[in-house]
Design an enzyme around this catalytic site. Structure first.
Site, PDB file in Angstrom:
ATOM      1  N   GLU A  31     -55.243  -8.602  12.812  1.00 19.30           N
ATOM      2  CA  GLU A  31     -56.100  -8.740  13.990  1.00 19.30           C
ATOM      3  C   GLU A  31     -55.848  -7.615  14.998  1.00 19.30           C
ATOM      4  O   GLU A  31     -56.782  -7.010  15.521  1.00 19.30           O
ATOM      5  CB  GLU A  31     -55.862 -10.083  14.696  1.00 19.30           C
ATOM      6  CG  GLU A  31     -56.109 -11.297  13.843  1.00 19.30           C
ATOM      7  CD  GLU A  31     -54.829 -11.828  13.187  1.00 19.30           C
ATOM      8  OE1 GLU A  31     -54.087 -11.051  12.548  1.00 19.30           O
ATOM      9  OE2 GLU A  31     -54.587 -13.042  13.302  1.00 19.30           O
ATOM     10  N   HIS A  68     -50.187  -6.802  12.916  1.00 21.10           N
ATOM     11  CA  HIS A  68     -50.959  -7.863  12.267  1.00 21.10           C
ATOM     12  C   HIS A  68     -52.387  -7.358  12.074  1.00 21.10           C
ATOM     13  O   HIS A  68     -52.872  -6.495  12.815  1.00 21.10           O
ATOM     14  CB  HIS A  68     -50.981  -9.115  13.140  1.00 21.10           C
ATOM     15  CG  HIS A  68     -49.667  -9.813  13.219  1.00 21.10           C
ATOM     16  ND1 HIS A  68     -49.555 -11.098  13.690  1.00 21.10           N
ATOM     17  CD2 HIS A  68     -48.402  -9.428  12.896  1.00 21.10           C
ATOM     18  CE1 HIS A  68     -48.290 -11.470  13.656  1.00 21.10           C
ATOM     19  NE2 HIS A  68     -47.565 -10.468  13.183  1.00 21.10           N
ATOM     20  N   CYS A 103     -51.647 -12.512  18.613  1.00 19.09           N
ATOM     21  CA  CYS A 103     -52.992 -12.060  18.279  1.00 19.09           C
ATOM     22  C   CYS A 103     -54.042 -12.759  19.142  1.00 19.09           C
ATOM     23  O   CYS A 103     -55.018 -12.144  19.565  1.00 19.09           O
ATOM     24  CB  CYS A 103     -53.265 -12.271  16.796  1.00 19.09           C
ATOM     25  SG  CYS A 103     -52.266 -11.183  15.755  1.00 19.09           S
ATOM     26  N   CYS A 144     -51.983 -15.925  15.329  1.00 19.88           N
ATOM     27  CA  CYS A 144     -50.766 -16.346  16.027  1.00 19.88           C
ATOM     28  C   CYS A 144     -50.979 -16.183  17.537  1.00 19.88           C
ATOM     29  O   CYS A 144     -52.013 -15.672  17.982  1.00 19.88           O
ATOM     30  CB  CYS A 144     -49.571 -15.509  15.554  1.00 19.88           C
ATOM     31  SG  CYS A 144     -49.631 -13.778  16.092  1.00 19.88           S
TER      32      CYS A 144
END
EC number: 3.5.4.33
Length: 155
Positions: A59, A57, A90, A87
């Site tokens: 992040e 992801h 993260c 999420c």
């Protein structure tokens, strides 16, 4: 007229999200900013499909890049700007990295882990609770996601 540094930081995250969409990735972008200098330390967009890695992801990639550059597993004095509510995975990484502030664009009622779902920072087990500010460039962030998924449904 001078642009706000807040606008330029979110624009940098949006640029990463657009680049992710161009690669066929879900359009989420993130930048990590050193609060003392205002310097962007890391920038990334999603690369889940490209890297065949469910943890890739935006992040996580930005956190990895900044930590490697600084030679530290912690990022105190840094702010994360991301186009979508992080999420739970993260959010846990954000807490582990000790990031001071999180600014995000669109909320994520389905998979968010900050203001929705797991609400990672609200748990007593959270190692660190950053300040969180949602809704920055929400319209642009949400529009990128809507357009991306609308195109996928047409295919």
């Amino acid at each position: 007229m001078t642009r706000s540094p807040f606008a330029s930081r979110m624009e940098a995250a949006l640029a990463q999200a657009r680049a992710a969409a161009a690669r066929g990735e879900t359009p989420v972008g993130a930048v990590l900013v050193d609060r003392a200098t205002g310097e962007i330390r890391a920038a990334a967009g999603n690369r889940v499909r490209e890297l065949h890695d469910p943890t890739a992801h935006a992040e996580i990639l930005a956190i990895r890049e900044a930590c490697a550059a600084l030679g530290s597993e912690r990022l105190p004095g840094h702010d994360l700007w991301v186009t979508l509510e992080p999420c739970a995975m993260c959010a846990a990484a954000i807490a582990g990295a000790r990031i001071e502030r999180v600014y995000f664009g669109a909320p994520d009622p389905k998979s968010g882990g900050v203001e929705h779902g797991a609400r990672v920072f609200d748990h007593p087990q959270a190692h660190h609770r950053p300040e969180v500010y949602g809704g920055l460039a929400e319209t642009e962030s949400a529009a990128l996601l809507r357009a991306f998924f609308a195109e996928r449904r047409r295919d």
